[in-house]
Design an enzyme around this catalytic site. Structure first.
Site, PDB file in Angstrom:
ATOM      1  CG  ASP A  95      -2.000  -1.096   1.110  1.00  0.00           C
ATOM      2  OD1 ASP A  95      -2.032  -1.831   0.113  1.00  0.00           O
ATOM      3  OD2 ASP A  95      -2.800  -1.221   2.063  1.00  0.00           O
TER       4      ASP A  95
ATOM      5  CE  LYS B 233      -3.998  -4.367   0.602  1.00  0.00           C
ATOM      6  NZ  LYS B 233      -4.623  -3.443   1.550  1.00  0.00           N
TER       7      LYS B 233
ATOM      8  CB  CYS C  50      -2.369  -3.227   4.996  1.00  0.00           C
ATOM      9  SG  CYS C  50      -4.027  -2.505   4.872  1.00  0.00           S
TER      10      CYS C  50
END
Length: 280
Positions: free
Chosen positions: A21, A104, A149
């Site tokens: 990310d 995602k 995450c």
């Protein structure tokens, strides 16, 4: 547990790097900015230059009405909406080295922290199968956020049977202190290490030219076969082992020379292999 000794951090083709990310909206100044996230980009870029068998990146890729957004009662401000500039990977990230990008959090009513599956464990990304198909048995994880995450990805990687190492200095957290999150991960069988130690170890490796010069000097001996075979095997197996597949293959050709008469090579053949090493 902390990764066993620096020599255990040597990067090989059976290792993968998961970059989590590293997106514009998660950088300082973004709607869900993580303090210091921009500062780890150069470190991740240096990691991307190492000979990982696969480098994969993830992106949150949310619909505009995603369940995680505060306007729907979720914990986060609107961020990483699919197709927006904020959802893009940060421009300074070394994207040329990234072989796979996984998106995602694309379903409106399900959030997805992990690179492997959504939070409800209802659907999977296929990352575990991709890693196994590439012969990967260990993953290194970096990015943001360590306490969300990154941690979810590391736990799922370990659960899937991969040796898993979180590079804590190449991560940043939203709220939880790095030490607290690190302790939690270690208690669940995830290893932790520092990216700077990985890079320092790899930088200590002999260059192909240095290896070729050492082997060339042994070729001048009368009993060169065993001398070169022993040295080639030592380099292959040591923490200074080669960073390139071509170099690995050439060293192994030399290492098996003393395994029997059928493996012995003449000086010209050995010299040709040494020249191959020099040109890597």
């Amino acid at each position: 547990m902390v990764a066993n000794g620096h020599s255990g951090l040597f990067i090989k083709p059976a290792d993968a790097l998961l970059v989590i990310d590293m997106q514009v909206d998660f950088m300082p100044g973004g709607p869900l900015g993580v303090a210091g996230a921009d500062g780890i980009v150069p470190l991740i870029n240096r990691l991307c230059e190492l000979p990982f068998g696969l480098i994969a990146a993830t992106q949150d890729w949310h619909p505009a009405d995603h369940v995680s957004f505060d306007m729907r009662g979720g914990p986060w401000p609107m961020h990483c909406v699919a197709g927006t500039k904020g959802a893009a990977l940060v421009p300074d990230l070394a994207q040329a080295h990234i072989g796979v990008v996984l998106r995602k959090g694309m379903q409106p009513d399900l959030d997805s922290y992990s690179a492997f599956e959504d939070n409800a464990r209802a659907s999977r990304t296929g990352l575990d199968g991709l890693l196994r198909g590439r012969g990967i048995n260990r993953v290194f994880v970096a990015g943001v956020a360590l306490d969300y995450c990154v941690a979810a990805t590391a736990r799922d990687a370990a659960r899937a049977g991969f040796a898993t190492v979180v590079l804590t200095d190449a991560c940043r957290s939203v709220a939880q202190s790095a030490a607290v999150e690190q302790a939690a991960l270690v208690s669940e069988g995830v290893e932790t290490a520092h990216a700077v130690d990985v890079l320092a170890l790899m930088d200590r490796g002999w260059t192909p030219r240095q290896i070729a010069n050492v082997l060339d000097s042994l070729l001048a001996r009368k009993s060169y076969v065993q001398a070169i075979a022993d040295k080639a095997l030592e380099i292959y197996n040591s923490h200074d082992c080669p960073r390139h597949r071509e170099l690995s293959d050439a060293l192994m050709e030399l290492a098996v020379m003393d395994a029997g008469p059928e493996f012995e090579l003449g000086r010209d053949a050995v010299h040709a292999i040494i020249n191959r090493i020099r040109s890597v």
